[in-house]
Motif scaffolding. Structure first.
Motif, PDB file in Angstrom:
ATOM      1  N   THR A   1      23.353  44.228  47.052  1.00  0.00           N
ATOM      2  CA  THR A   1      23.201  43.081  46.146  1.00  0.00           C
ATOM      3  C   THR A   1      24.262  42.018  46.407  1.00  0.00           C
ATOM      4  OG1 THR A   1      24.613  44.095  44.449  1.00  0.00           O
ATOM      5  CG2 THR A   1      22.243  44.573  44.361  1.00  0.00           C
ATOM      6  N   GLY A   2      25.365  42.419  47.067  1.00  0.00           N
ATOM      7  CA  GLY A   2      26.463  41.478  47.284  1.00  0.00           C
ATOM      8  C   GLY A   2      27.228  41.181  46.006  1.00  0.00           C
ATOM      9  N   ILE A   3      27.081  42.044  45.004  1.00  0.00           N
ATOM     10  CA  ILE A   3      27.704  41.824  43.705  1.00  0.00           C
ATOM     11  C   ILE A   3      28.973  42.670  43.589  1.00  0.00           C
ATOM     12  CG2 ILE A   3      27.448  42.162  41.217  1.00  0.00           C
ATOM     13  CD1 ILE A   3      24.467  41.615  41.566  1.00  0.00           C
ATOM     14  N   TYR A   4      30.081  42.016  43.190  1.00  0.00           N
ATOM     15  CA  TYR A   4      31.274  42.759  42.815  1.00  0.00           C
ATOM     16  C   TYR A   4      31.066  43.290  41.399  1.00  0.00           C
ATOM     17  CZ  TYR A   4      34.209  41.553  46.809  1.00  0.00           C
ATOM     18  OH  TYR A   4      34.740  41.466  48.072  1.00  0.00           O
ATOM     19  N   THR A   5      30.786  44.569  41.309  1.00  0.00           N
ATOM     20  CA  THR A   5      30.566  45.172  39.989  1.00  0.00           C
ATOM     21  C   THR A   5      31.869  45.379  39.236  1.00  0.00           C
ATOM     22  OG1 THR A   5      30.581  47.353  41.036  1.00  0.00           O
ATOM     23  CG2 THR A   5      28.432  46.289  40.724  1.00  0.00           C
ATOM     24  N   GLN A   6      32.978  45.421  39.961  1.00  0.00           N
ATOM     25  CA  GLN A   6      34.311  45.421  39.362  1.00  0.00           C
ATOM     26  C   GLN A   6      35.178  44.471  40.179  1.00  0.00           C
ATOM     27  OE1 GLN A   6      34.891  46.846  36.576  1.00  0.00           O
ATOM     28  NE2 GLN A   6      33.247  48.364  36.412  1.00  0.00           N
ATOM     29  N   TRP A   7      35.954  43.630  39.489  1.00  0.00           N
ATOM     30  CA  TRP A   7      36.802  42.660  40.186  1.00  0.00           C
ATOM     31  C   TRP A   7      38.173  42.615  39.529  1.00  0.00           C
ATOM     32  CZ3 TRP A   7      37.211  40.271  44.611  1.00  0.00           C
ATOM     33  CH2 TRP A   7      38.108  39.186  44.732  1.00  0.00           C
ATOM     34  N   GLN A   8      39.201  42.863  40.324  1.00  0.00           N
ATOM     35  CA  GLN A   8      40.590  42.835  39.877  1.00  0.00           C
ATOM     36  C   GLN A   8      40.771  43.659  38.609  1.00  0.00           C
ATOM     37  OE1 GLN A   8      42.522  39.095  40.685  1.00  0.00           O
ATOM     38  NE2 GLN A   8      44.073  39.458  39.135  1.00  0.00           N
ATOM     39  N   LYS A   9      40.209  44.842  38.641  1.00  0.00           N
ATOM     40  CA  LYS A   9      40.375  45.775  37.531  1.00  0.00           C
ATOM     41  C   LYS A   9      41.730  46.466  37.654  1.00  0.00           C
ATOM     42  CE  LYS A   9      37.695  46.882  34.871  1.00  0.00           C
ATOM     43  NZ  LYS A   9      37.399  46.402  33.498  1.00  0.00           N
ATOM     44  N   THR A  10      42.438  46.559  36.552  1.00  0.00           N
ATOM     45  CA  THR A  10      43.757  47.180  36.553  1.00  0.00           C
ATOM     46  C   THR A  10      43.636  48.697  36.673  1.00  0.00           C
ATOM     47  OG1 THR A  10      44.622  45.395  35.170  1.00  0.00           O
ATOM     48  CG2 THR A  10      45.923  47.410  35.293  1.00  0.00           C
ATOM     49  N   ARG A  11      44.485  49.264  37.494  1.00  0.00           N
ATOM     50  CA  ARG A  11      44.527  50.713  37.651  1.00  0.00           C
ATOM     51  C   ARG A  11      45.970  51.186  37.554  1.00  0.00           C
ATOM     52  NH1 ARG A  11      46.422  51.830  42.792  1.00  0.00           N
ATOM     53  NH2 ARG A  11      46.476  49.994  44.141  1.00  0.00           N
ATOM     54  N   THR A  12      46.142  52.481  37.350  1.00  0.00           N
ATOM     55  CA  THR A  12      47.480  53.059  37.333  1.00  0.00           C
ATOM     56  C   THR A  12      48.032  53.090  38.746  1.00  0.00           C
ATOM     57  OG1 THR A  12      46.904  54.452  35.454  1.00  0.00           O
ATOM     58  CG2 THR A  12      48.844  55.096  36.717  1.00  0.00           C
ATOM     59  N   CYS A  13      49.296  52.674  38.906  1.00  0.00           N
ATOM     60  CA  CYS A  13      49.871  52.654  40.252  1.00  0.00           C
ATOM     61  C   CYS A  13      51.142  53.496  40.293  1.00  0.00           C
ATOM     62  CB  CYS A  13      50.172  51.222  40.701  1.00  0.00           C
ATOM     63  SG  CYS A  13      51.031  50.198  39.515  1.00  0.00           S
ATOM     64  N   ASN A  14      51.155  54.431  41.200  1.00  0.00           N
ATOM     65  CA  ASN A  14      52.328  55.243  41.509  1.00  0.00           C
ATOM     66  C   ASN A  14      52.039  56.022  42.784  1.00  0.00           C
ATOM     67  OD1 ASN A  14      50.714  57.467  40.671  1.00  0.00           O
ATOM     68  ND2 ASN A  14      51.410  57.206  38.567  1.00  0.00           N
ATOM     69  N   SER A  15      52.783  57.083  43.018  1.00  0.00           N
ATOM     70  CA  SER A  15      52.615  57.822  44.267  1.00  0.00           C
ATOM     71  C   SER A  15      51.318  58.620  44.310  1.00  0.00           C
ATOM     72  CB  SER A  15      53.796  58.773  44.474  1.00  0.00           C
ATOM     73  OG  SER A  15      53.901  59.659  43.378  1.00  0.00           O
ATOM     74  N   ALA A  16      50.707  58.880  43.151  1.00  0.00           N
ATOM     75  CA  ALA A  16      49.447  59.640  43.133  1.00  0.00           C
ATOM     76  C   ALA A  16      48.725  59.364  41.820  1.00  0.00           C
ATOM     77  CB  ALA A  16      49.714  61.132  43.294  1.00  0.00           C
ATOM     78  N   SER A  17      47.622  58.605  41.883  1.00  0.00           N
ATOM     79  CA  SER A  17      46.838  58.293  40.692  1.00  0.00           C
ATOM     80  C   SER A  17      45.376  58.165  41.101  1.00  0.00           C
ATOM     81  CB  SER A  17      47.334  57.008  40.022  1.00  0.00           C
ATOM     82  OG  SER A  17      47.248  55.916  40.921  1.00  0.00           O
ATOM     83  N   SER A  18      44.487  57.952  40.133  1.00  0.00           N
ATOM     84  CA  SER A  18      43.063  57.853  40.454  1.00  0.00           C
ATOM     85  C   SER A  18      42.345  57.019  39.405  1.00  0.00           C
ATOM     86  CB  SER A  18      42.430  59.244  40.534  1.00  0.00           C
ATOM     87  OG  SER A  18      42.482  59.895  39.279  1.00  0.00           O
ATOM     88  N   PHE A  19      41.144  56.554  39.766  1.00  0.00           N
ATOM     89  CA  PHE A  19      40.266  55.878  38.815  1.00  0.00           C
ATOM     90  C   PHE A  19      38.845  56.306  39.126  1.00  0.00           C
ATOM     91  CE2 PHE A  19      40.929  53.045  42.412  1.00  0.00           C
ATOM     92  CZ  PHE A  19      39.657  52.627  42.742  1.00  0.00           C
ATOM     93  N   SER A  20      37.940  56.104  38.163  1.00  0.00           N
ATOM     94  CA  SER A  20      36.578  56.595  38.285  1.00  0.00           C
ATOM     95  C   SER A  20      35.634  55.487  38.733  1.00  0.00           C
ATOM     96  CB  SER A  20      36.097  57.172  36.949  1.00  0.00           C
ATOM     97  OG  SER A  20      34.784  57.644  37.045  1.00  0.00           O
ATOM     98  N   VAL A  21      34.696  55.852  39.619  1.00  0.00           N
ATOM     99  CA  VAL A  21      33.643  54.950  40.079  1.00  0.00           C
ATOM    100  C   VAL A  21      32.308  55.542  39.640  1.00  0.00           C
ATOM    101  CG1 VAL A  21      32.515  53.927  42.083  1.00  0.00           C
ATOM    102  CG2 VAL A  21      35.007  54.185  42.049  1.00  0.00           C
ATOM    103  N   SER A  22      31.487  54.727  38.962  1.00  0.00           N
ATOM    104  CA  SER A  22      30.198  55.219  38.473  1.00  0.00           C
ATOM    105  C   SER A  22      29.098  54.944  39.498  1.00  0.00           C
ATOM    106  CB  SER A  22      29.857  54.575  37.128  1.00  0.00           C
ATOM    107  OG  SER A  22      29.753  53.174  37.254  1.00  0.00           O
ATOM    108  N   VAL A  23      28.126  55.851  39.557  1.00  0.00           N
ATOM    109  CA  VAL A  23      27.018  55.766  40.505  1.00  0.00           C
ATOM    110  C   VAL A  23      25.706  55.840  39.733  1.00  0.00           C
ATOM    111  CG1 VAL A  23      25.857  56.903  42.442  1.00  0.00           C
ATOM    112  CG2 VAL A  23      28.361  56.813  42.363  1.00  0.00           C
ATOM    113  N   GLY A  24      24.780  54.912  40.035  1.00  0.00           N
ATOM    114  CA  GLY A  24      23.476  54.911  39.390  1.00  0.00           C
ATOM    115  C   GLY A  24      23.000  53.511  39.083  1.00  0.00           C
ATOM    116  N   SER A  25      21.822  53.411  38.538  1.00  0.00           N
ATOM    117  CA  SER A  25      21.233  52.105  38.223  1.00  0.00           C
ATOM    118  C   SER A  25      22.126  51.347  37.245  1.00  0.00           C
ATOM    119  CB  SER A  25      19.840  52.298  37.616  1.00  0.00           C
ATOM    120  OG  SER A  25      19.281  51.056  37.270  1.00  0.00           O
TER     121      SER A  25
END
Length: 208
Positions: free
Chosen positions: A137-161
């Motif tokens: 689609t060429g769509i940024y579904t998330q743009w400049q979303k803040t995440r936790t930053c350090n030596s080891a962190s994670s964030f969730s990505v959703s999959v589906g319609s």
């Protein structure tokens, strides 16, 4: 006849160095190693040379106070002197995606593990971001979303319609980046994932 004795003492003049950023200032003649020792007294009229050396990831950008310019500072100690050395943080942070591996197939929501490091002033904890691009689609579904930053962190990505990665049989790109306290921005780190999720079709059966 009278004898008169006069006593003279050499006055001492104080030199004080302060710093912004990471680096060392040393004096010749010795006494200042700032670092740890940032003040010293010298005999009146002593010529003192101050030499700045930046730490790794920094550069010396100049003096203020009794010293000026961007090179070594030479002072004649005819009075107390105070100067400040400014060291700039020149090295951007590094942000990376650790997992999942590039081009792996994702069929459901997944976690993206990241790592952020910086050798300079430190990462700004409010300036770690991620973007998600659905490539069909060429769509940024998330743009400049803040995440936790350090030596080891994670964030969730959703999959589906209608989700972050929404086109089955196509790809989705996840980008992470960060900025440090000196406003240096990291190179954008990108990974592409294959997306394959199953649509569930519902059929209504009618009987007469």
């Amino acid at each position: 006849a009278r004898n008169v004795t006069a006593s003279f003492t050499i006055s001492n003049q104080a030199l004080t160095v302060t710093k912004i950023g990471l680096g060392v200032v040393k004096s010749n003649p010795g006494g200042i190693n700032c670092g740890s020792n940032c003040s010293q007294t010298y005999n009146y009229g002593t010529v003192v040379t101050l030499t700045p050396t930046a730490d790794t990831g920094y550069s010396f950008s100049g003096w203020s106070g009794s010293c000026t310019g961007t090179g070594n500072c030479v002072l004649v100690m005819t009075s107390d002197r105070t100067t400040q050395a400014l060291f700039n943080d020149d090295t951007p942070p590094v942000s990376r995606i650790i997992a999942p591996s590039a081009l792996s197939t994702q069929s459901a929501n997944f976690a993206v593990s990241t790592a952020d490091t910086d050798v300079g002033a430190g990462i700004d904890p409010s300036r770690c971001f991620y973007n998600i691009l659905d490539t069909t689609t060429g769509i940024y579904t998330q743009w400049q979303k803040t995440r936790t930053c350090n030596s080891a962190s994670s964030f969730s990505v959703s999959v589906g319609s209608g989700q972050d990665c929404r086109t089955s049989g196509s790809t989705c790109q996840v980008t992470v980046y960060s900025r440090d306290l000196a406003l240096n921005e990291s190179v954008w780190y990108l990974r592409t994932y294959n997306i394959n999720w199953n649509r569930r079709l519902c059929f209504w059966l009618y009987f007469d």
